[in-house]
Scaffold this active site. Structure first.
Site, PDB file in Angstrom:
ATOM      1  N   CYS A 129      -4.254  -6.054 -27.096  1.00  0.00           N
ATOM      2  CA  CYS A 129      -3.654  -5.094 -26.153  1.00  0.00           C
ATOM      3  C   CYS A 129      -3.488  -5.712 -24.779  1.00  0.00           C
ATOM      4  O   CYS A 129      -4.433  -6.290 -24.240  1.00  0.00           O
ATOM      5  CB  CYS A 129      -4.539  -3.874 -25.976  1.00  0.00           C
ATOM      6  SG  CYS A 129      -4.922  -3.054 -27.495  1.00  0.00           S
TER       7      CYS A 129
ATOM      8  N   CYS B 213       7.890  -4.479 -18.339  1.00  0.00           N
ATOM      9  CA  CYS B 213       7.508  -3.101 -18.035  1.00  0.00           C
ATOM     10  C   CYS B 213       7.519  -2.908 -16.523  1.00  0.00           C
ATOM     11  O   CYS B 213       7.159  -3.810 -15.772  1.00  0.00           O
ATOM     12  CB  CYS B 213       6.104  -2.819 -18.576  1.00  0.00           C
ATOM     13  SG  CYS B 213       5.578  -1.106 -18.340  1.00  0.00           S
TER      14      CYS B 213
ATOM     15  N   GLU C 129       7.704  -9.526 -27.867  1.00  0.00           N
ATOM     16  CA  GLU C 129       6.689  -9.877 -28.849  1.00  0.00           C
ATOM     17  C   GLU C 129       6.308  -8.650 -29.666  1.00  0.00           C
ATOM     18  O   GLU C 129       6.414  -7.508 -29.213  1.00  0.00           O
ATOM     19  CB  GLU C 129       5.447 -10.441 -28.143  1.00  0.00           C
ATOM     20  CG  GLU C 129       5.736 -11.772 -27.463  1.00  0.00           C
ATOM     21  CD  GLU C 129       4.490 -12.455 -26.919  1.00  0.00           C
ATOM     22  OE1 GLU C 129       4.252 -13.615 -27.291  1.00  0.00           O
ATOM     23  OE2 GLU C 129       3.755 -11.853 -26.126  1.00  0.00           O
TER      24      GLU C 129
ATOM     25  N   CYS D 111       2.750  -3.466 -34.444  1.00  0.00           N
ATOM     26  CA  CYS D 111       2.790  -3.042 -33.047  1.00  0.00           C
ATOM     27  C   CYS D 111       4.088  -3.589 -32.462  1.00  0.00           C
ATOM     28  O   CYS D 111       4.277  -4.806 -32.428  1.00  0.00           O
ATOM     29  CB  CYS D 111       1.580  -3.615 -32.317  1.00  0.00           C
ATOM     30  SG  CYS D 111       1.613  -3.364 -30.544  1.00  0.00           S
TER      31      CYS D 111
ATOM     32  N   CYS E  30       0.588  -1.982 -14.325  1.00  0.00           N
ATOM     33  CA  CYS E  30      -0.870  -1.838 -14.437  1.00  0.00           C
ATOM     34  C   CYS E  30      -1.507  -3.201 -14.177  1.00  0.00           C
ATOM     35  O   CYS E  30      -1.042  -4.220 -14.703  1.00  0.00           O
ATOM     36  CB  CYS E  30      -1.260  -1.318 -15.814  1.00  0.00           C
ATOM     37  SG  CYS E  30      -0.441   0.228 -16.223  1.00  0.00           S
TER      38      CYS E  30
ATOM     39  N   CYS F  94      -2.713  -5.635 -17.173  1.00  0.00           N
ATOM     40  CA  CYS F  94      -1.794  -5.857 -18.295  1.00  0.00           C
ATOM     41  C   CYS F  94      -0.830  -7.017 -18.037  1.00  0.00           C
ATOM     42  O   CYS F  94      -0.163  -7.048 -16.994  1.00  0.00           O
ATOM     43  CB  CYS F  94      -1.015  -4.569 -18.544  1.00  0.00           C
ATOM     44  SG  CYS F  94       0.261  -4.730 -19.789  1.00  0.00           S
TER      45      CYS F  94
HETATM   46  N1  SAH Z   1       2.865   1.144 -21.966  1.00  0.00           N
HETATM   47  C1  SAH Z   1       2.111   1.841 -22.923  1.00  0.00           C
HETATM   48  C2  SAH Z   1       1.992   1.131 -24.236  1.00  0.00           C
HETATM   49  C3  SAH Z   1       1.751  -0.355 -24.241  1.00  0.00           C
HETATM   50  S1  SAH Z   1       0.191  -0.942 -23.730  1.00  0.00           S
HETATM   51  C4  SAH Z   1       0.760   2.219 -22.377  1.00  0.00           C
HETATM   52  O1  SAH Z   1       0.390   1.711 -21.335  1.00  0.00           O
HETATM   53  O2  SAH Z   1       0.099   3.058 -22.975  1.00  0.00           O
HETATM   54  C5  SAH Z   1      -0.868  -0.547 -25.091  1.00  0.00           C
HETATM   55  C6  SAH Z   1      -2.315  -0.276 -24.676  1.00  0.00           C
HETATM   56  O3  SAH Z   1      -2.969  -1.469 -24.236  1.00  0.00           O
HETATM   57  C7  SAH Z   1      -2.423   0.726 -23.535  1.00  0.00           C
HETATM   58  O4  SAH Z   1      -3.446   1.652 -23.783  1.00  0.00           O
HETATM   59  C8  SAH Z   1      -2.794  -0.179 -22.376  1.00  0.00           C
HETATM   60  O5  SAH Z   1      -3.395   0.528 -21.349  1.00  0.00           O
HETATM   61  C9  SAH Z   1      -3.690  -1.183 -23.050  1.00  0.00           C
HETATM   62  N2  SAH Z   1      -3.923  -2.416 -22.301  1.00  0.00           N
HETATM   63  C10 SAH Z   1      -3.092  -3.033 -21.455  1.00  0.00           C
HETATM   64  N3  SAH Z   1      -3.651  -4.162 -20.969  1.00  0.00           N
HETATM   65  C11 SAH Z   1      -4.863  -4.265 -21.549  1.00  0.00           C
HETATM   66  C12 SAH Z   1      -5.927  -5.230 -21.467  1.00  0.00           C
HETATM   67  N4  SAH Z   1      -5.828  -6.310 -20.711  1.00  0.00           N
HETATM   68  N5  SAH Z   1      -7.023  -5.010 -22.222  1.00  0.00           N
HETATM   69  C13 SAH Z   1      -7.122  -3.925 -23.024  1.00  0.00           C
HETATM   70  N6  SAH Z   1      -6.155  -2.992 -23.122  1.00  0.00           N
HETATM   71  C14 SAH Z   1      -5.039  -3.152 -22.408  1.00  0.00           C
HETATM   72 FE1  SF4 Z   2       3.312  -1.151 -18.888  1.00  0.00          FE
HETATM   73 FE2  SF4 Z   2       1.211  -2.605 -19.556  1.00  0.00          FE
HETATM   74 FE3  SF4 Z   2       0.891  -0.462 -18.010  1.00  0.00          FE
HETATM   75 FE4  SF4 Z   2       1.520  -0.136 -20.606  1.00  0.00          FE
HETATM   76  S1  SF4 Z   2      -0.368  -1.037 -19.797  1.00  0.00           S
HETATM   77  S2  SF4 Z   2       2.435   0.901 -18.832  1.00  0.00           S
HETATM   78  S3  SF4 Z   2       2.838  -1.948 -20.909  1.00  0.00           S
HETATM   79  S4  SF4 Z   2       2.039  -2.313 -17.475  1.00  0.00           S
END
Ligand code: SAH
Ligand code: SF4
Length: 343
Positions: A331, A110, A90, A103, A114, A117
């Site tokens: 995000c 991934c 996406e 974006c 996390c 996410c």
């Molecule tokens: N993997 C990279 C980039 C993709 S995620 C990273 O983690 O930085 C892009 C951003 O969205 C990151 O800062 C991540 O921590 C944040 N993010 C992920 N899940 C989220 C959520 N549920 N609410 C708000 N931000 C989130």
């Molecule tokens: Fe991967 Fe989501 Fe963590 Fe970014 S925030 S490193 S996309 S699991």
């Protein structure tokens, strides 16, 4: 198969001459790629022999739009792209006053896991090539009929877990051979893969860097970000400091505000202490809903209190506006698994 859309002019020239074709053909091929030609037969000024060779040895990477969701509350558009091998990623197009920002995803899924996410929850299948990252931007440009001026690598995937392709992408997309989007208009976001942050700093690319922090101490950070067990906060901060020293650029720390998890006054003070004297900006993101994550965003009052504590300590912090929430385009809401009926 050779991914010729990931090659720059020099590499394409070498590839063609090594295979017995004239040097000037490379520019012709590049010009067709720039015109978004769909297949090698469309490269009509190439001799038949070269077209046959390319058909047998190379492919034209793509990110075909298979679904478009337009937000009703803002101008955000979410795209579902299909890659050449049937994988999906996406991407999200956002409208800001200074232009259009895309974006893009750097991986299908991934590995970092996390807990907040959706991408992290959907598993991992493969990394994207440079050409597939460019193709997402180009497909969105063709769909919206306008030039995209800014790019963020904040879609699916961890860019520094796909380091070589991401660097190749940055160099290519900023060049005249490709979309010519200046490095200063591109931001890479990482969860904190320390050795790669250092490598990235050494390249002195003038590209923006965001580091996803989300907690000021190891205990809390490891709870939501497993990567912290491998690269703890102190190392992430050292690498970030090194990036600032090398590039003279401000770093952005991303911080998702999660109700009751990382949003108390005490945590804000701890964060302020950690970032004291650092050339940085803190981007606070009220955590977005992710099915099964069980997190809620902090209240408006908590968000404000958190910002106030950071600001009082001299740390530049803002709460990011949420875009595209009605289409799950915010995000952390992009994911790899799609229902069959989705497409
Ligand atoms: N993997 C990279 C980039 C993709 S995620 C990273 O983690 O930085 C892009 C951003 O969205 C990151 O800062 C991540 O921590 C944040 N993010 C992920 N899940 C989220 C959520 N549920 N609410 C708000 N931000 C989130
Ligand atoms: Fe991967 Fe989501 Fe963590 Fe970014 S925030 S490193 S996309 S699991």
């Amino acid at each position: 198969m050779t991914d010729i859309k990931s090659m720059n002019l020099g590499e394409l020239t070498a590839y063609l001459t090594e295979n017995g074709f004239e040097k000037f053909r490379a520019k012709q091929v590049l010009s067709w790629i720039k015109q978004d030609v769909a297949d090698f037969d469309g490269m009509t000024n190439l001799p038949q022999k070269l077209r046959e060779f390319l058909k047998a040895d190379a492919y034209l990477a793509c990110a075909d739009i298979v679904r478009v969701q337009r937000s009703k509350i803002d101008d955000t558009v979410k795209y579902l792209f299909r890659l050449y091998d049937g994988e999906y990623v996406e991407g999200v197009l956002m409208q800001y006053h200074h232009g259009r920002t895309m974006c893009i995803s750097s991986q299908v899924g991934c590995k970092m896991g996390c807990t907040f996410c959706a991408t992290g929850k959907s598993g991992f299948s493969r990394s994207l090539t440079a050409s597939e990252m460019i193709a997402q931007i180009r497909s969105a440009e063709l769909d919206c009929g306008e030039r995209i001026s800014n790019v963020v690598l904040m879609g699916m995937g961890e860019p520094f877990d796909n380091y070589d392709n991401v660097i190749r992408f940055l160099k290519l997309v900023s060049s005249e051979d490709s979309l010519h989007i200046g490095m200063r208009h591109i931001t890479v976001s990482t969860c904190g893969i320390v050795p790669r942050i250092k490598d990235f700093a050494d390249l002195e690319l003038q590209c923006g860097l965001s580091v996803s922090l989300h907690a000021p101490n190891d205990e809390a950070r490891s709870r939501t970000m497993p990567v912290n067990r491998r690269y703890p906060i102190r190392e992430v901060m050292d690498a970030s400091r090194y990036y600032v020293k090398k590039t003279n650029r401000r770093i952005t720390f991303e911080y998702a505000l999660i109700d009751g998890e990382n949003d108390s006054d005490a945590v804000a003070r701890e964060l302020a202490q950690l970032l004291k004297g650092f050339l940085c900006h803190v981007n606070l993101i009220p955590v977005n809903n992710v099915t099964g994550a069980g997190y809620r965003k902090s209240s408006i009052q908590r968000q404000q209190a958190f910002v106030n504590i950071l600001s009082a300590a001299g740390i530049n912090a803002t709460v990011r506006r949420t875009l595209g929430s009605d289409i799950d385009a915010s995000c952390g809401q992009l994911k790899r698994n799609f229902m069959k009926g989705d497409v």
